[in-house]
Write a protein that holds these residues in place. Structure first.
Motif, PDB file in Angstrom:
ATOM      1  N   PRO A 169       0.833  -1.207   0.000  1.00 20.55           N
ATOM      2  CA  PRO A 169       0.000   0.000   0.000  1.00 20.55           C
ATOM      3  C   PRO A 169       0.869   1.259   0.000  1.00 20.55           C
ATOM      4  O   PRO A 169       1.978   1.247   0.503  1.00 20.55           O
ATOM      5  N   GLY A 170       0.362   2.294  -0.601  1.00 21.36           N
ATOM      6  CA  GLY A 170       1.101   3.555  -0.606  1.00 21.36           C
ATOM      7  C   GLY A 170       1.978   3.753  -1.826  1.00 21.36           C
ATOM      8  O   GLY A 170       2.650   4.773  -1.939  1.00 21.36           O
ATOM      9  N   TYR A 171       1.968   2.803  -2.747  1.00 20.17           N
ATOM     10  CA  TYR A 171       2.730   2.973  -3.979  1.00 20.17           C
ATOM     11  C   TYR A 171       1.803   3.373  -5.124  1.00 20.17           C
ATOM     12  O   TYR A 171       0.657   2.917  -5.193  1.00 20.17           O
ATOM     13  N   ASN A 172       2.339   4.183  -6.015  1.00 23.44           N
ATOM     14  CA  ASN A 172       1.628   4.431  -7.275  1.00 23.44           C
ATOM     15  C   ASN A 172       1.745   3.199  -8.157  1.00 23.44           C
ATOM     16  O   ASN A 172       2.752   2.492  -8.109  1.00 23.44           O
ATOM     17  N   TRP A 173       0.745   2.982  -8.968  1.00 28.00           N
ATOM     18  CA  TRP A 173       0.871   1.982 -10.033  1.00 28.00           C
ATOM     19  C   TRP A 173       1.067   2.752 -11.333  1.00 28.00           C
ATOM     20  O   TRP A 173       0.239   3.598 -11.691  1.00 28.00           O
ATOM     21  N   ARG A 174       2.151   2.443 -11.998  1.00 28.87           N
ATOM     22  CA  ARG A 174       2.447   3.111 -13.263  1.00 28.87           C
ATOM     23  C   ARG A 174       2.442   2.119 -14.414  1.00 28.87           C
ATOM     24  O   ARG A 174       2.691   0.930 -14.218  1.00 28.87           O
ATOM     25  N   ILE A 175       2.162   2.645 -15.593  1.00 25.94           N
ATOM     26  CA  ILE A 175       2.208   1.839 -16.810  1.00 25.94           C
ATOM     27  C   ILE A 175       3.633   1.836 -17.349  1.00 25.94           C
ATOM     28  O   ILE A 175       4.269   2.889 -17.403  1.00 25.94           O
ATOM     29  N   ASP A 176       4.116   0.690 -17.728  1.00 25.35           N
ATOM     30  CA  ASP A 176       5.412   0.632 -18.397  1.00 25.35           C
ATOM     31  C   ASP A 176       5.196   1.005 -19.863  1.00 25.35           C
ATOM     32  O   ASP A 176       4.731   0.198 -20.659  1.00 25.35           O
ATOM     33  N   THR A 177       5.498   2.254 -20.174  1.00 24.46           N
ATOM     34  CA  THR A 177       5.259   2.755 -21.533  1.00 24.46           C
ATOM     35  C   THR A 177       6.523   2.678 -22.389  1.00 24.46           C
ATOM     36  O   THR A 177       6.608   3.329 -23.434  1.00 24.46           O
ATOM     37  N   SER A 178       7.508   1.914 -21.946  1.00 26.84           N
ATOM     38  CA  SER A 178       8.761   1.801 -22.718  1.00 26.84           C
ATOM     39  C   SER A 178       8.430   1.430 -24.161  1.00 26.84           C
ATOM     40  O   SER A 178       7.654   0.517 -24.410  1.00 26.84           O
ATOM     41  N   GLN A 187       5.146   9.748 -19.992  1.00 23.88           N
ATOM     42  CA  GLN A 187       5.915   8.506 -19.887  1.00 23.88           C
ATOM     43  C   GLN A 187       5.607   7.856 -18.537  1.00 23.88           C
ATOM     44  O   GLN A 187       5.634   8.517 -17.510  1.00 23.88           O
ATOM     45  N   TYR A 188       5.354   6.595 -18.553  1.00 24.74           N
ATOM     46  CA  TYR A 188       5.093   5.832 -17.311  1.00 24.74           C
ATOM     47  C   TYR A 188       3.985   6.475 -16.476  1.00 24.74           C
ATOM     48  O   TYR A 188       4.093   6.609 -15.266  1.00 24.74           O
ATOM     49  N   PHE A 189       2.921   6.912 -17.132  1.00 21.15           N
ATOM     50  CA  PHE A 189       1.888   7.650 -16.390  1.00 21.15           C
ATOM     51  C   PHE A 189       1.201   6.756 -15.348  1.00 21.15           C
ATOM     52  O   PHE A 189       1.157   5.533 -15.470  1.00 21.15           O
ATOM     53  N   VAL A 190       0.694   7.426 -14.322  1.00 23.72           N
ATOM     54  CA  VAL A 190       0.093   6.732 -13.171  1.00 23.72           C
ATOM     55  C   VAL A 190      -1.326   6.291 -13.521  1.00 23.72           C
ATOM     56  O   VAL A 190      -2.101   7.066 -14.083  1.00 23.72           O
ATOM     57  N   VAL A 191      -1.655   5.058 -13.200  1.00 23.48           N
ATOM     58  CA  VAL A 191      -3.037   4.594 -13.389  1.00 23.48           C
ATOM     59  C   VAL A 191      -3.746   4.335 -12.059  1.00 23.48           C
ATOM     60  O   VAL A 191      -4.967   4.289 -12.003  1.00 23.48           O
ATOM     61  N   ARG A 192      -2.976   4.135 -11.009  1.00 24.37           N
ATOM     62  CA  ARG A 192      -3.581   4.060  -9.676  1.00 24.37           C
ATOM     63  C   ARG A 192      -2.718   4.869  -8.726  1.00 24.37           C
ATOM     64  O   ARG A 192      -1.505   4.707  -8.679  1.00 24.37           O
ATOM     65  N   LYS A 193      -3.366   5.737  -7.971  1.00 29.82           N
ATOM     66  CA  LYS A 193      -2.641   6.663  -7.111  1.00 29.82           C
ATOM     67  C   LYS A 193      -2.241   5.986  -5.801  1.00 29.82           C
ATOM     68  O   LYS A 193      -2.734   4.915  -5.453  1.00 29.82           O
ATOM     69  N   ARG A 194      -1.411   6.673  -5.075  1.00 32.30           N
ATOM     70  CA  ARG A 194      -0.905   6.123  -3.805  1.00 32.30           C
ATOM     71  C   ARG A 194      -2.029   5.821  -2.829  1.00 32.30           C
ATOM     72  O   ARG A 194      -1.905   4.937  -1.987  1.00 32.30           O
TER      73      ARG A 194
END
Ligand SMILES: [Zn+2]
Length: 310
Positions: A169-178, A187-194
């Protein structure tokens, strides 16, 4: 009548963003009809002149293309939502006689049925799909850390290879947009917030797909968001969103060229109403701000006049 998406001069104002490969002339013919569009205010401030431009253009385009207008109140940022801002949305739309076909009519209606809180399961399903497909990584970087590393807070993928647990808990979930072609700030935008809530990009796409939106009119400040959202929709297999039509309109500027925002109270419709301004006065003011010199007294005229003046 506005024939959607054809000429060069139109493109300069409503710069079209679509991934559909069909030639523009054919597009103009095919896109004359849309099923659904939406106005999607965020209730974290009072509606202002910039919102009026966006809503008036959306309503005008909807009328010309046969689309239904959906009112969606983007309220996932719960800490900033206030009831008076929600009430202000209904009061302002009615004051300006801006019509909508679907969505809440009252605060109770919004609260009981239409709040995004009622659609959390849909967002969660999309997040789990992304997770199962291996597109996500956990990120422990705070906003202040991002800005300490980069003047614009651009995320450089710092945590991509750290192997942090998505279950922490407490981490952002980011997309790997590589490998994707996206603007630096997406780039690597957040899809779930902290805080565990879905981020704007994800919720907006899920909502648009779920409600069958095929026409999106928004300010050009969201152009980069649109790119990120189309990329996200591609990962999720949301073909309807990928093939939706996007128009990005110019933003209103203040007297000194500054961007209008919710914080500049003098542009809020509520303030202008208290000053005794009528709906017609407000439409005229918006028209002047985008360079229309003729009389503009209702939202429909934005659809008729924009081709000549913008
Ligand atoms: Zn990170």
């Amino acid at each position: 009548m506005w024939d959607v998406g054809v000429s060069e001069s139109e493109q300069s104002v409503f710069q079209k963003r679509t991934v559909c490969p069909v030639k523009p002339v054919i597009l103009g013919f095919l896109m004359n009809r849309f099923k659904r569009t939406r106005i999607a205010p965020t209730p974290s401030g009072y509606l202002h002149l910039g919102n009026v431009l966006s809503f008036a253009l959306t309503a005008a385009l909807a009328k010309q293309t046969g689309a239904h207008v959906l009112l969606r109140i983007d309220d996932l940022d719960q800490a900033r939502v206030k009831q008076n801002y929600i009430d202000d949305i209904f009061e302002t739309l009615e004051f300006l006689k801006l019509p909508w076909d679907e969505g809440p009519r009252t605060y109770a209606d919004y609260k009981n049925t239409y709040s995004q809180i009622h659609r959390m399961q849909l967002y969660e399903d999309a997040l789990q799909q992304l997770r199962q497909q291996g597109h996500l990584f956990a990120c422990e970087c705070s906003r202040s850390v991002l800005f300490a590393r980069h003047p614009d807070g651009v995320y450089m993928g710092t945590c991509r290879d750290k192997g942090l647990s998505l279950d922490n808990p407490g981490y952002n979930w980011r997309i790997d947009t590589s490998g994707a072609t996206l603007p630096p700030n997406m780039q690597y935008f957040v899809v779930r917030k902290r805080d565990g809530f879905p981020a704007y990009q994800l919720a907006s796409v899920v909502d648009d797909v779920q409600s069958g939106v095929d026409l999106i009119v928004r300010g050009e400040d969201l152009r980069e968001s649109t790119q990120a959202q189309i990329y996200l929709a591609g990962l999720l297999g949301y073909d309807s969103f990928v093939s939706a039509t996007f128009y990005h309109h110019v933003l209103l500027k203040g007297a000194r060229g500054e961007k209008l925002s919710k914080s500049s109270g003098a542009t809020s419709i509520q303030y202008l109403r208290k000053q005794g301004q009528t709906a017609e006065d407000i439409y005229q003011k918006v028209g002047q701000l985008i360079g229309i010199s003729e009389v503009v007294s209702d939202w429909e005229q934005f659809g008729v006049n924009w081709r000549r003046y913008l």
